[in-house]
Design a protein around this motif. Structure first.
Motif, short mmCIF file in Angstrom:
data_model
loop_
_atom_site.label_atom_id
_atom_site.label_comp_id
_atom_site.label_asym_id
_atom_site.label_seq_id
_atom_site.Cartn_x
_atom_site.Cartn_y
_atom_site.Cartn_z
N UNK A 300 0.83 -1.20 0.00
CA UNK A 300 0.00 0.00 0.00
C UNK A 300 0.87 1.26 0.00
N UNK A 301 1.92 1.26 0.81
CA UNK A 301 2.81 2.41 0.87
C UNK A 301 3.48 2.66 -0.48
N UNK A 302 3.94 1.59 -1.11
CA UNK A 302 4.61 1.74 -2.39
C UNK A 302 3.64 2.15 -3.49
N UNK A 303 2.43 1.62 -3.45
CA UNK A 303 1.44 1.97 -4.47
C UNK A 303 1.04 3.44 -4.33
N UNK A 304 0.92 3.92 -3.10
CA UNK A 304 0.62 5.33 -2.89
C UNK A 304 1.74 6.22 -3.40
N UNK A 305 3.00 5.78 -3.21
CA UNK A 305 4.13 6.53 -3.73
C UNK A 305 4.12 6.55 -5.25
N UNK A 306 3.77 5.42 -5.86
CA UNK A 306 3.66 5.35 -7.32
C UNK A 306 2.58 6.30 -7.83
N UNK A 307 1.43 6.30 -7.14
CA UNK A 307 0.33 7.19 -7.54
C UNK A 307 0.73 8.65 -7.40
N UNK A 308 1.43 8.97 -6.32
CA UNK A 308 1.85 10.35 -6.09
C UNK A 308 2.80 10.82 -7.20
N UNK A 309 3.73 9.97 -7.58
CA UNK A 309 4.67 10.33 -8.64
C UNK A 309 3.96 10.45 -9.99
N UNK A 310 2.97 9.58 -10.22
CA UNK A 310 2.21 9.64 -11.47
C UNK A 310 1.45 10.96 -11.57
N UNK A 311 0.79 11.35 -10.48
CA UNK A 311 0.04 12.60 -10.49
C UNK A 311 0.97 13.81 -10.65
#
Length: 390
Positions: A300-311
Motif C-alpha cells: 500500500x505504501x509503495x502503491x501510494x508513492x507510485x500514484x503520487x509520482x504519477x500525479x
C-alpha cells in the motif's frame, strides 16, 4: 442542461455553446518556444497511395464534402498531383488552413434514460478526407520511427501493430504469476487519462517529438496541424458559426492515436526506473501500474508513492488523470491476505480507494484477485508476442 450543473437551454445558440465546450474543451496555454530540428524526412509515392487506399470510401467527408471515393477517382486522373501535393505539405511542415475546420455532428448515445442532458450526446468530428491522407502518411512515418528506435514503452499496447488487448492482458497475467512464483503478492493501480486526446498540450508534445529525434519537418507539420483549428457544429439540422478551438488532438484523425501514445510514453519508463518491481502496462489511455510486495502494508505504501509520482508527472506535463474512476486490485492466492485486504485503503491525493473485492473489467476482460475468470485463464494460456520482466 449540461452534465455539470443544471442549466436549462432552448435556443440553438445556447445549445451550441454547451456542446462546443463539451466536445472541444479549452486548454490553458503552456509557455515556451519549441525549436524545430533542421532534419527533413520524406514519404514515398507508395506511402501516399497506401494512405489513401487503406481508408474506407464510406467515411463521411468534412466541410469540403470531398470524400474518399472522389479522391480515388482523382488519383486515377492525376496521381502525380496528389502525390506532389501531399509530399509538399509534409516536406514544408504545413497543413493548409482549409483542412483545419472540423464539422461536429451531434449524435445520441445509446441506452441513456433521458436525452435532456448534454452528456447523453456525443460529437462526431468530420475532417477533410484529403487532409486525412496526409495525416495517415504522417502516422505511418511516426509509428515506424518510434518502433525502430524503441521510443514507445514496451508496455504500451493499442495503436501499435500486433499489440492488442489480449497481449496487454497476457503481460498482466505474466507479471502476477511471476510474483506468485516468488511467493509474493501483486497490487495494481488502474487509472485513465482524463479526456485522452483532448488532454494533450501542443507544446509538450512538440518537445517530446524533438527530444526523441523526430525529423524537423514532421515536428513542424504537427505544430501546424494543432494550430489555428476551427470547428462548426450541426445541431437539430442547423449549422452553427465557425469558431476557433484549442482542444488537444483532433478526434477521428488517423494521426491522433500515435501522437497520444508518444506524448505519454515517457511516463512509464520513468516510473519503472523510479520504483523497483513496478511494471507499467497500458492500452492507449487505460493504464495499469503493477507492483510486487510481500505484505499489504508495504504494498500500500509503495502503491501510494507510485500514484503520487504519477500525479506529479501529470501536473508537470499538463496531463490529468481521472482519479475518481481509479481502481485498486490485489492479486494473491493467500486467503489471509485476501481477507486482510477488506480493511485496506489506498490514498491518492485527497481521495481514498478500497481494494476491489469483486472482479473488474480491464482491457475488455474480466479480472479477479485469483485470475480465475475463464476469460483471463484463456488469455493466460496464450503466449504473448513479447513478455518483459519490467
Amino acid at each position: 442542461m449540461d452534465g455539470r450543473q443544471v442549466k436549462i437551454v432552448a435556443t440553438a445558440k445556447e445549445k451550441e455553446e454547451i456542446f462546443k465546450a463539451q466536445a472541444f474543451p479549452s486548454q490553458t496555454m503552456v509557455d515556451g518556444e519549441v525549436s524545430f530540428p533542421g532534419s527533413v524526412a520524406d514519404v514515398s509515392a507508395r506511402e501516399v497511395r497506401e494512405a489513401l487506399f487503406t481508408q474506407s470510401v464510406k467515411k463521411t467527408p468534412g466541410v469540403d464534402d470531398i470524400g474518399f471515393r472522389a479522391l480515388r477517382l482523382l488519383w486515377r486522373w492525376a496521381e502525380h498531383r496528389v502525390v506532389s501535393f501531399a509530399q509538399g505539405c509534409i516536406r514544408m511542415g504545413y497543413r493548409p488552413c482549409t483542412w483545419k475546420t472540423a464539422k461536429g455532428i451531434l449524435l445520441r448515445k445509446q441506452g441513456k434514460p433521458t436525452y435532456t442532458a448534454a452528456k447523453a450526446y456525443r460529437i462526431i468530428s468530420l475532417l477533410s478526407c484529403l487532409g486525412k491522407v496526409v495525416e495517415r502518411a504522417i502516422a505511418t512515418w511516426v509509428t515506424s520511427f518510434c518502433e525502430r528506435d524503441d521510443v514507445f514503452h514496451r508496455g504500451q499496447f493499442g495503436c501499435r501493430r500486433s499489440r492488442g488487448t489480449s497481449d496487454a492482458m497476457a503481460q498482466l497475467v505474466a507479471k502476477v504469476e511471476r510474483a506468485w512464483g516468488a511467493k509474493r503478492n501483486a497490487l495494481a493501480l488502474l487509472l485513465d487519462v482524463k479526456g485522452a486526446f483532448d488532454s494533450i498540450h501542443k507544446t509538450h508534445l512538440l518537445r517530446r517529438m524533438t527530444q526523441v529525434g523526430i525529423a524537423g519537418n514532421i515536428v513542424r507539420w504537427v505544430a501546424s496541424f494543432l494550430s489555428n483549428r476551427r470547428a462548426t457544429l450541426v445541431i437539430d439540422g442547423r449549422t452553427g458559426e465557425t469558431r476557433a478551438i484549442q482542444a488537444g488532438l483532433p478526434q477521428r484523425s488517423p494521426v491522433s492515436p500515435v501522437l497520444f501514445i508518444l506524448s505519454i510514453s515517457a511516463l512509464f519508463q520513468w516510473l519503472e526506473d523510479t520504483h523497483p518491481t513496478l511494471q507499467a502496462i497500458s492500452f492507449v489511455d487505460d493504464i495499469g501500474l503493477v507492483i510486487e510486495c510481500d505484505g499489504l502494508e508495504e504494498g500500500t505504501t509503495r502503491l501510494q508513492g507510485t500514484a503520487r509520482d504519477t500525479m506529479q508527472w501529470g501536473s508537470d506535463n499538463k496531463v490529468e488523470f481521472e482519479v475518481s474512476k481509479t481502481e485498486v486490485m490485489l492479486f494473491s492466492r493467500r486467503r489471509k491476505v485476501l481477507q486482510a485486504a477488506t480493511s485496506v485503503v489506498v490514498r491518492i491525493g485527497e481521495q481514498s480507494f478500497a481494494i476491489k473485492q469483486e472482479a473488474t473489467k480491464w482491457f475488455g476482460s474480466w479480472v479477479d484477485s485469483k485470475l480465475s475468470s475463464r476469460q483471463t485463464l484463456r488469455i493466460g494460456w496464450r503466449a504473448p508476442k513479447e513478455i518483459y520482466t519490467g
